[in-house]
Design a protein around this motif. Structure first.
Motif, PDB file in Angstrom:
ATOM      1  N   ASP A 291       0.810  -1.219   0.000  1.00 55.55           N
ATOM      2  CA  ASP A 291       0.000   0.000   0.000  1.00 55.55           C
ATOM      3  C   ASP A 291       0.841   1.265   0.000  1.00 55.55           C
ATOM      4  O   ASP A 291       0.299   2.372   0.093  1.00 55.55           O
ATOM      5  N   GLY A 292       2.166   1.131  -0.092  1.00 55.21           N
ATOM      6  CA  GLY A 292       3.050   2.290  -0.102  1.00 55.21           C
ATOM      7  C   GLY A 292       3.459   2.764   1.261  1.00 55.21           C
ATOM      8  O   GLY A 292       4.316   3.647   1.385  1.00 55.21           O
ATOM      9  N   GLY A 293       2.867   2.209   2.332  1.00 57.25           N
ATOM     10  CA  GLY A 293       3.239   2.603   3.682  1.00 57.25           C
ATOM     11  C   GLY A 293       4.482   1.884   4.159  1.00 57.25           C
ATOM     12  O   GLY A 293       4.900   0.866   3.588  1.00 57.25           O
ATOM     13  N   TRP A 294       5.063   2.400   5.243  1.00 52.50           N
ATOM     14  CA  TRP A 294       6.295   1.825   5.771  1.00 52.50           C
ATOM     15  C   TRP A 294       5.997   0.629   6.671  1.00 52.50           C
ATOM     16  O   TRP A 294       5.087   0.668   7.503  1.00 52.50           O
ATOM     17  N   VAL A 295       6.784  -0.428   6.483  1.00 52.94           N
ATOM     18  CA  VAL A 295       6.732  -1.617   7.322  1.00 52.94           C
ATOM     19  C   VAL A 295       8.094  -1.762   7.983  1.00 52.94           C
ATOM     20  O   VAL A 295       9.131  -1.629   7.320  1.00 52.94           O
TER      21      VAL A 295
END
Length: 818
Positions: A450-454
């Motif tokens: 989703d483009g978010g940071w993990v």
């Protein structure tokens, strides 16, 4: 009279007792801020109980066991300037961090990642931070990591950062701070994974006891995030490596294998009409994304460093057109420099409107007058270092004070002053006891689907060698540690393996780059060449040196055998054929790397093995990398080498899946063996050959037993030549090799669909026809020389067709673009 029952005996071994004793002894000596002393004792006790169950009371055994597991996985690294790899140093004691403390760390690194993304986008976009005075222009344009060609270029998906890492330090009071940012090509995620595997195999019950969070979801999210940025639904993704001489190449190979990425070098790639392709045995295949581990300045000689020999001309044009994703964007490394640390608090307020959750170590960039004066006045309490490159902390401390002050006054913008960082400690096994050593923590972040940071739950710890060290760098005497994030909630057993019923079954092993095919072809040739040379040396040793081996070869046969070894370039011709001279000659042919000796051939094979870790089993790599035998006697060393060659051949024959890589490996073996047998028959099997000549030929072709079973009455030239050269059932014969060569070539891809034979196939068919129609009685030196010459031409034809390198025309006739 009844006797009283004896009480049940106590268990012979009590893991909890050993764990409590280790902890009590350690806590007496460890600093108050140590992770074990300052944390909850229950998780550490559970971990040490698990360790005691494995190692009993021997902590040294635990260290050796986890190190052995790391070695079994082929984990290693190389110090710059060293030719040999070192084993990756893993501590059996992991660093334990509870989920509560980890939540604060994760929130802090995510905030920092978002800040860095926005800053790098501004520096290469509008430039408002410099225009508004938040950042000095010299800090940006004066950095060697600022890449001007990237200014104004919007990366695919609008994101510059995809996979980053931070080095963190825990202070004596328990606070975490950022030591360094890694944005160009962060190394270590593969080592974190391998640490977990090695420690997990040693402490098998720790996962369930402590509910340790797993790494697999992080890597799955990273792979999904990279694929989501590509323009095709089933993208081809590569890991771009500088090659096997890079210090972390083993880690890169492990990551490529684990994530299912194509491990490629710059020479494997070609840019054409703003698309990037990988050169494969089936033509050019499109690459959609590259996780690069290559210095960005070397990526494209047309855009950056024109002297780069390992980049891809035109790669940045394809990137600018949005047709290939590069993780991370070239130029992002400008934010890595220590000088930027001085501005991170101000940047957080200006960009995010909030303070940093994880502060950076206090830094003063000497490009400002007040900061330079502060640093000059506090030389004794600060660490002085370069402003635009990372070096181990403290390197500038030993510089002469007067020289440092003079250079600081002359070029202040080249220096920073940083506070001296005191680190918390953790337990590590030194000898047979636990000792407290300082550590730093490398944490990894990646963008998910989703483009978010993990955030990877854990990362890996780097452990200092000395108790008083302020920072650590992996090197001699240092260790790494797995980092376990534990908590009260059970952890789902997530794996990168797809659910059994959801995976589309296929038998196509995937894309084979031309360079890899070339490597496997030459690996086969080198192994066959080394084994054949060793066979000749063993015949020489057994018949002319070892007095217990039987009859000595006559001078004529002996001279031809010496000539064959000399003709291979393995040794200089001996002055005489005396035992002493032949012994020295054989030793040179086996061990002198100044010649094309067995040792030198093995080194070439080892080099190929080091560069093919992602496609070779760990057992194969270990055999290729094994040191040269050191037994006292030459026959014993030769025998040891022969057994090693046999083991490698067995692994190749029985354990390698019949992919195109194996076909090239086998093809190389067959061509090399056929050439060797043709030379041997020409030397020892022609008209007028003696019994000793023919017996030597049978030895060289490893066909003595086959001949004796077939012809018990004695040795005859025509029968020997037929068995060694023309018998299609003898796996050492020329006929057997040419039949297999044709079969291997028929199994490889072709570039056209007209069903016409390609040049290499036509040459193989013609060669096999010559061999199968030959007769032993009339097979002469000229015919054998012609066969050997055709084999050499066939090898060249295979190389021209499949091993696309350098400046070959990208639009060659029939070249497949996919």
């Amino acid at each position: 009279m009844a006797t009283e029952a004896a009480p049940p005996s106590a268990p012979l071994f009590d893991a909890g007792l050993h764990a409590r004793r280790w902890i009590d002894d350690y806590c007496v000596r460890a600093p108050a801020a140590d992770m074990l002393r300052a944390g909850s004792p229950a998780p550490w006790r559970a971990m040490f109980e698990e360790l005691a169950a494995v190692a009993s009371d021997d902590l040294g055994h635990a260290r050796e066991r986890v190190q052995r597991h790391a070695a079994d996985m082929g984990t290693g690294f190389r110090i710059i300037g060293e030719a040999e790899e070192r084993p990756w140093p893993v501590s059996p004691v992991p660093l334990l961090i509870d989920t509560g403390e980890w939540a604060g760390i994760a929130a802090g690194v995510v905030q920092r990642a978002e800040l860095l993304e926005q800053v790098v986008a501004d520096l290469y976009g509008e430039g408002r931070l410099v225009a508004d005075g938040v950042l000095p222009a010299a800090l940006v344009t004066g950095s060697p990591l600022f890449l001007r060609p990237m200014v104004g270029l919007t990366p695919p998906g609008g994101l510059h950062l995809h996979f980053i890492a931070f080095d963190l330090a825990r202070g004596p009071s328990g606070e975490w701070r950022v030591l360094a940012d890694h944005l160009r090509a962060p190394a270590g995620a593969g080592y974190a994974l391998e640490n977990r595997l090695a420690v997990g195999r040693t402490l098998g019950g720790l996962q369930a006891k402590l509910n340790v969070q797993r790494h697999a979801p992080f890597f799955a999210a990273w792979r999904a995030g990279l694929a989501a940025l590509c323009r095709r639904t089933d993208p081809r993704i590569g890991l771009l490596t500088p090659g096997r001489y890079n210090p972390s190449y083993p880690e890169q190979a492990h990551l490529a294998r684990y994530l299912g990425l194509l491990l490629v070098e710059g020479a494997d790639l070609a840019a054409l009409e703003d698309q990037v392709y990988v050169r494969t045995i089936g033509g050019l295949k499109r690459i959609d994304a590259l996780w690069r581990r290559l210095d960005p300045r070397l990526l494209d000689p047309l855009a950056f460093d024109t002297h780069s020999q390992i980049g891809v001309p035109g790669l940045i044009d394809a990137y600018a057109a949005g047709n290939v994703v590069l993780a991370n964007a070239p130029g992002a490394g400008v934010l890595e420099t220590p000088a930027f640390h001085a501005f991170m608090p101000a940047l957080a307020q200006a960009v995010l409107g909030e303070p940093l959750r994880l502060p950076t170590i206090a830094t003063w960039w000497c490009g400002g007058e007040a900061e330079r004066a502060h640093v000059a006045a506090n030389l004794d309490t600060l660490t002085i270092g370069p402003a635009f490159q990372h070096l181990p902390f403290g390197l500038a401390e030993d510089a002469p004070r007067a020289a440092l002050l003079a250079d600081l006054a002359r070029r202040p913008q080249d220096y920073v002053g940083q506070e001296q960082v005191r680190l918390s400690t953790m337990p590590v096994v030194i000898g047979d006891r636990l000792e407290a050593r300082p550590f730093t923590l490398r944490v990894f972040l990646a963008r998910g689907g989703d483009g978010g940071w993990v955030v990877m739950p854990g990362g890996f710890g780097r452990i200092g060698e000395h108790p008083e060290a302020t920072a650590s760098v992996i090197g001699e005497g240092l260790w790494s540690a797995d980092v376990c994030i534990h908590g009260p909630e059970p952890v789902a057993p997530v794996s990168l393996l797809t659910a059994p019923d959801s995976l589309h079954v296929r038998r196509n092993p995937g894309t084979l780059p031309s360079r890899v095919a070339d490597n496997f072809f030459w690996l086969g040739r080198y192994l066959e060449r080394g084994e054949a040379l060793l066979g000749a040396i063993r015949v020489l040793l057994g018949h002319s040196i070892d007095v217990e081996a039987g009859a000595v070869l006559p001078p004529a046969t002996l001279g031809q055998l010496v000539g064959a070894i000399e003709g291979a370039g393995a040794a200089a011709h001996p002055a005489t054929l005396s035992r002493a001279a032949l012994t020295a000659f054989a030793k040179q042919a086996m061990e002198d790397e100044g010649y094309h000796s067995v040792a030198r051939i093995n080194r070439h094979a080892r080099t190929i093995g080091e560069g093919s870790r992602d496609r070779l089993s760990a057992d194969m790599v270990r055999l290729l990398e094994a040191p040269f035998p050191s037994q006292r006697g030459m026959l014993e060393r030769a025998g040891s080498l022969q057994r090693r060659y046999a083991a490698i051949a067995g692994l190749s024959a029985e354990h390698m899946v019949r992919t195109s890589a194996w076909r090239f490996h086998d093809l190389g073996r067959r061509i090399e063996r056929a050439m060797g047998i043709a030379r041997a028959v020409r030397l020892f099997g022609m008209a007028g050959a003696s019994i000793d000549d023919l017996s030597t030929l049978l030895d060289l072709a490893d066909s003595q037993i086959s001949y004796r079973q077939r012809y018990p009455t004695g040795i005859a030239r025509v029968a020997v030549v037929d068995l060694v050269a023309l018998d299609p059932g003898n796996p050492r014969s020329i006929a057997f090799q040419t039949e297999r060569i044709g079969a291997r070539l028929a199994e490889l891809p072709v570039l056209s669909d007209d069903e016409m034979a390609e040049p290499q196939q036509a040459q193989a068919t013609a060669l096999h026809a010559i061999v199968v129609t030959a007769e032993a009685a009339t097979l002469d030196a000229d015919r054998l020389g012609d066969i050997e010459r055709r084999l050499g031409m066939l090898a060249d034809a295979v190389a021209r067709r499949y091993f696309l390198q350098g400046a070959e025309p990208l639009r060659a006739t029939g070249l497949t673009l996919a």
